[in-house]
Motif scaffolding. Sequence first.
Motif, PDB file in Angstrom:
ATOM      1  N   SER A 116       0.835  -1.296   0.080  1.00  0.00           N
ATOM      2  CA  SER A 116      -0.156  -0.073  -0.131  1.00  0.00           C
ATOM      3  C   SER A 116       0.898   1.255  -0.076  1.00  0.00           C
ATOM      4  O   SER A 116       0.249   2.401  -0.589  1.00  0.00           O
ATOM      5  N   THR A 117       2.284   1.164   0.387  1.00  0.00           N
ATOM      6  CA  THR A 117       2.784   2.346   0.692  1.00  0.00           C
ATOM      7  C   THR A 117       3.824   2.627  -0.449  1.00  0.00           C
ATOM      8  O   THR A 117       4.669   3.669  -0.679  1.00  0.00           O
ATOM      9  N   LEU A 118       4.324   1.524  -1.076  1.00  0.00           N
ATOM     10  CA  LEU A 118       5.539   1.534  -2.065  1.00  0.00           C
ATOM     11  C   LEU A 118       5.299   2.654  -3.006  1.00  0.00           C
ATOM     12  O   LEU A 118       6.321   3.402  -3.497  1.00  0.00           O
ATOM     13  N   PRO A 119       4.152   2.714  -3.617  1.00  0.00           N
ATOM     14  CA  PRO A 119       4.071   3.541  -4.841  1.00  0.00           C
ATOM     15  C   PRO A 119       4.594   5.194  -4.335  1.00  0.00           C
ATOM     16  O   PRO A 119       5.001   5.824  -4.869  1.00  0.00           O
ATOM     17  N   LEU A 120       4.037   5.368  -3.107  1.00  0.00           N
ATOM     18  CA  LEU A 120       4.541   6.675  -2.645  1.00  0.00           C
ATOM     19  C   LEU A 120       6.047   6.956  -2.235  1.00  0.00           C
ATOM     20  O   LEU A 120       6.357   7.901  -2.895  1.00  0.00           O
ATOM     21  N   LEU A 154      -3.370   6.069  -3.331  1.00  0.00           N
ATOM     22  CA  LEU A 154      -2.975   6.953  -2.305  1.00  0.00           C
ATOM     23  C   LEU A 154      -1.634   7.889  -2.408  1.00  0.00           C
ATOM     24  O   LEU A 154      -1.585   8.842  -2.011  1.00  0.00           O
ATOM     25  N   ALA A 155      -0.883   7.495  -3.635  1.00  0.00           N
ATOM     26  CA  ALA A 155       0.191   8.229  -3.910  1.00  0.00           C
ATOM     27  C   ALA A 155      -0.178   9.303  -4.869  1.00  0.00           C
ATOM     28  O   ALA A 155       0.826   9.904  -5.482  1.00  0.00           O
ATOM     29  N   GLY A 156      -1.469   9.220  -5.447  1.00  0.00           N
ATOM     30  CA  GLY A 156      -1.550  10.397  -6.525  1.00  0.00           C
ATOM     31  C   GLY A 156      -1.332  10.053  -7.855  1.00  0.00           C
ATOM     32  O   GLY A 156      -1.116  10.755  -8.611  1.00  0.00           O
ATOM     33  N   LEU A 157      -1.088   8.614  -8.060  1.00  0.00           N
ATOM     34  CA  LEU A 157      -0.293   8.163  -9.435  1.00  0.00           C
ATOM     35  C   LEU A 157      -1.750   7.440 -10.039  1.00  0.00           C
ATOM     36  O   LEU A 157      -2.750   7.321  -9.351  1.00  0.00           O
ATOM     37  N   ARG A 158      -1.316   6.912 -11.209  1.00  0.00           N
ATOM     38  CA  ARG A 158      -2.390   6.197 -12.052  1.00  0.00           C
ATOM     39  C   ARG A 158      -2.310   4.957 -11.994  1.00  0.00           C
ATOM     40  O   ARG A 158      -1.087   4.485 -12.664  1.00  0.00           O
TER      41      ARG A 158
END
Length: 393
Positions: A90-94, A128-132
């Motif tokens: 859940s946090t890796l993209p951020l 959550l990271a604001g990515l697509r």
Amino acid sequence: MLQGGGSREDLLALAAESGHRPLDLSLGVPADPAPAAEPGAGTATSAAYPPSRGTEELRAAAAGYLQRRYGVTVPVDSVAACAGSKEFISTLPLFLRDASDATREGSRRDTVLIPSLGYPPYELGVRLAGLRPHRVPVDAEFRMRLDLLPPKVVARALFLWVNTPANPTGVVEPLAPVVAWGRAHGVPVVSDEAYAEATWCDEPRTALSDGLDGVLAVHSVSKRSNGPGLRLGFYAGDPRLVAQLVPRRRAAGLMASDVSQATGTRLFADDHHALAQRRRNAGRVTELVDELNANGVSCTAPEGGLFVWASAPGGDGTAFARAAAARTGIVLAPGVTYGPAGRGHVRIAAVHDRAVLAPRLALLDRLLLGPRTASDRPAAKPCANPTGLVQPR
């Protein structure tokens, strides 16, 4: 079929009012005792924060596990702890977004490639990271078709998630071509290997077998050791990526407890309990496939994982799951939970023994599907090696 929502909370509420004792087949948590905590671990370091990257003992145990089980040598400094693989996913993209270059070849790296059908935190973490998020196309057997990705999407890809054995489909992806594709396109590959020990049609595998460059692998005690309550896992691979992630995760306060790290050190160093759990899981998968086919739900044995991915009678997985809960107390996971392409399926967890399953699935047959004869019930199509019990190396 009953109409309405298909969230797990909705289905549990329907099951509680069904007149039958609820039987939860929506989660991959086997009905076995959890591993005991390490004696004395609760007071060993209670006056200090546990290390976010993991104790040296834990990281050495994880590296030892990778060497014994997969024949892969990973330096201890290229291994780090996480508070369960779900937290890491859940946090890796951020954290990778903030650690990476903003652009590549003139394109912003704002897209994460996720499985067409996959664990919901893949998409949640991206948003959550604001990515697509961009779902990777699959073939008729639910295997990824990276060659069908539009070049414009690939140019904006921050990284690629691959999950094998896959949740929910049970597909075992060929990892070497996936890693080669990632390197050819400059896209890091992150391999979710939480179910690696539940590989039934082949030996367990890791994306790290083809080298560490541009690759991370994520493992957990939740499935290997039936220890989801420990909230412990580890990630390992490309030294550059690990070095970028460790300080950012530490600054965010992400760390596993000292009790979990001490217990995990023991569990990753021990193969005997994992083999016993593997045997239990393999038997339950086989029994679940047999019982489903005997009771009107046509399905085949998965190549791996703890789930059966079955076509829903009537073609609507949510409606079928609601009917099952309301009329029999059985809780299933609607396939659409894992992506739009899963709308016509349900995911059924192999977490109980046949003695528990048989009478309940017979009830499902009788109440939902009507009277059936033996000739109506298709036989399971097992994989080449349905138990795949390979001794730890």
